[in-house]
Design an enzyme around this catalytic site. Structure first.
Site, short mmCIF file in Angstrom:
data_model
loop_
_atom_site.label_atom_id
_atom_site.label_comp_id
_atom_site.label_asym_id
_atom_site.label_seq_id
_atom_site.Cartn_x
_atom_site.Cartn_y
_atom_site.Cartn_z
N CYS A 84 0.84 -1.19 0.00
CA CYS A 84 0.00 0.00 0.00
C CYS A 84 0.88 1.24 0.00
O CYS A 84 1.93 1.27 0.65
CB CYS A 84 -0.98 -0.01 1.18
SG CYS A 84 -0.31 0.60 2.72
N GLU A 85 0.44 2.21 -0.74
CA GLU A 85 1.25 3.42 -0.86
C GLU A 85 1.12 4.32 0.36
O GLU A 85 1.86 5.28 0.50
CB GLU A 85 0.91 4.18 -2.15
CG GLU A 85 -0.46 4.82 -2.16
CD GLU A 85 -0.72 5.56 -3.47
OE1 GLU A 85 -0.24 5.10 -4.53
OE2 GLU A 85 -1.40 6.61 -3.42
N HIS A 86 0.19 4.02 1.26
CA HIS A 86 0.03 4.86 2.45
C HIS A 86 0.95 4.45 3.58
O HIS A 86 1.36 5.29 4.37
CB HIS A 86 -1.43 4.81 2.93
CG HIS A 86 -2.39 5.26 1.89
ND1 HIS A 86 -3.51 4.54 1.53
CD2 HIS A 86 -2.38 6.35 1.09
CE1 HIS A 86 -4.16 5.18 0.58
NE2 HIS A 86 -3.49 6.28 0.28
N HIS A 87 1.24 3.14 3.70
CA HIS A 87 2.07 2.67 4.81
C HIS A 87 3.27 1.85 4.33
O HIS A 87 4.06 1.37 5.14
CB HIS A 87 1.25 1.80 5.77
CG HIS A 87 0.06 2.50 6.34
ND1 HIS A 87 -1.18 2.47 5.75
CD2 HIS A 87 -0.06 3.29 7.44
CE1 HIS A 87 -2.03 3.20 6.47
NE2 HIS A 87 -1.38 3.71 7.49
N GLN A 125 -5.53 -0.27 -3.63
CA GLN A 125 -6.19 -1.40 -4.27
C GLN A 125 -7.20 -0.98 -5.34
O GLN A 125 -7.31 -1.59 -6.39
CB GLN A 125 -6.87 -2.28 -3.21
CG GLN A 125 -7.43 -3.57 -3.80
CD GLN A 125 -8.01 -4.50 -2.76
OE1 GLN A 125 -7.43 -4.68 -1.69
NE2 GLN A 125 -9.16 -5.09 -3.06
N HIS A 153 -4.86 -6.25 3.82
CA HIS A 153 -3.93 -5.13 3.97
C HIS A 153 -3.23 -5.22 5.32
O HIS A 153 -3.89 -5.08 6.36
CB HIS A 153 -4.69 -3.80 3.86
CG HIS A 153 -5.24 -3.56 2.49
ND1 HIS A 153 -4.93 -2.45 1.75
CD2 HIS A 153 -6.05 -4.31 1.71
CE1 HIS A 153 -5.54 -2.51 0.57
NE2 HIS A 153 -6.24 -3.63 0.52
N CYS A 155 -1.37 -3.19 6.72
CA CYS A 155 -1.42 -1.95 7.51
C CYS A 155 -2.65 -1.96 8.41
O CYS A 155 -2.72 -1.22 9.39
CB CYS A 155 -1.41 -0.73 6.60
SG CYS A 155 -2.74 -0.67 5.39
#
Ligand SMILES: [Zn+2]
Length: 197
Positions: A84-87, A125, A153, A155
């Protein structure tokens, strides 16, 4: 991974890993950790190899002689690992891809390649699901495309709300998969996702 002008050097990437180790409370000079930055950077080369590949190239080689086959083609349970690009945490899951050919079909391993290439990038996603569908639509120009992605996920499962066993399902339907309820239902039946599973 491809070299681009403003891409940090391998040494800079390894130094960044040492910084994160120290920030977590470790001593990066401890013997067990000496080679860790090198290993992490090598692993990144593998996890993010998708930036070097153009998924559309995998789809460009098509077969036109399919003896009039004009029914749905579905590849289900394509396992993928993404982040995931956030975490920058792993997303582990499966993708299901179907399309209704319009004279052109592609080798089924190529559909798995497309999923893998988009997965091996930092992702959201929803975005990955749409990218897979749109690339197939643009290159093969079928009568329709359906993509369903199920992802766990990390995260969410290993931190934050700590919900294990939760998976997120996203879908993107184009053409007849979007406009024709029977086509969509047939696809969902093939992949065994949806009501009554
Ligand atoms: Zn995340």
């Amino acid at each position: 991974m491809a070299d681009t002008p403003d891409k940090p050097s391998r040494e800079q990437a390894e130094a960044a890993v040492r910084t994160l180790l120290a920030w977590a409370g470790e001593d990066p000079t401890r013997e067990g950790l000496l080679d860790t930055p090198k290993r992490v950077v090598t692993a990144y080369g593998d996890w993010f190899s998708g930036y070097d590949d153009d998924p559309r190239e995998y789809l460009a080689r098509t077969f036109e002689e399919v003896a009039g086959y004009d029914e749905m083609i579905v590849l289900r349970d394509i396992e993928f690992e993404s982040h995931c690009e956030h975490h920058m945490a792993p997303i582990i899951g499966k993708a299901h891809v179907g399309y209704l050919p319009n004279g052109k079909v592609v080798g089924i391993s190529k559909l798995a390649r497309v999923v893998e290439t988009y997965a091996r990038r930092f992702q959201v996603q929803e975005k990955m699901t749409a990218q897979i569908a749109q690339s197939i639509q643009d290159v093969l120009q079928p009568l329709g495309v359906g993509v369903v992605v199920e992802g766990a996920h990390e995260c969410m499962t290993t931190r934050g709300v700590h919900k294990r066993g939760v998976s997120m399902i996203t879908s993107k339907m184009l053409g007849m998969f979007r406009d024709d309820a029977r086509t969509r239902a047939e696809f969902l039946r093939f992949i065994d996702v949806g009501p009554g599973r």
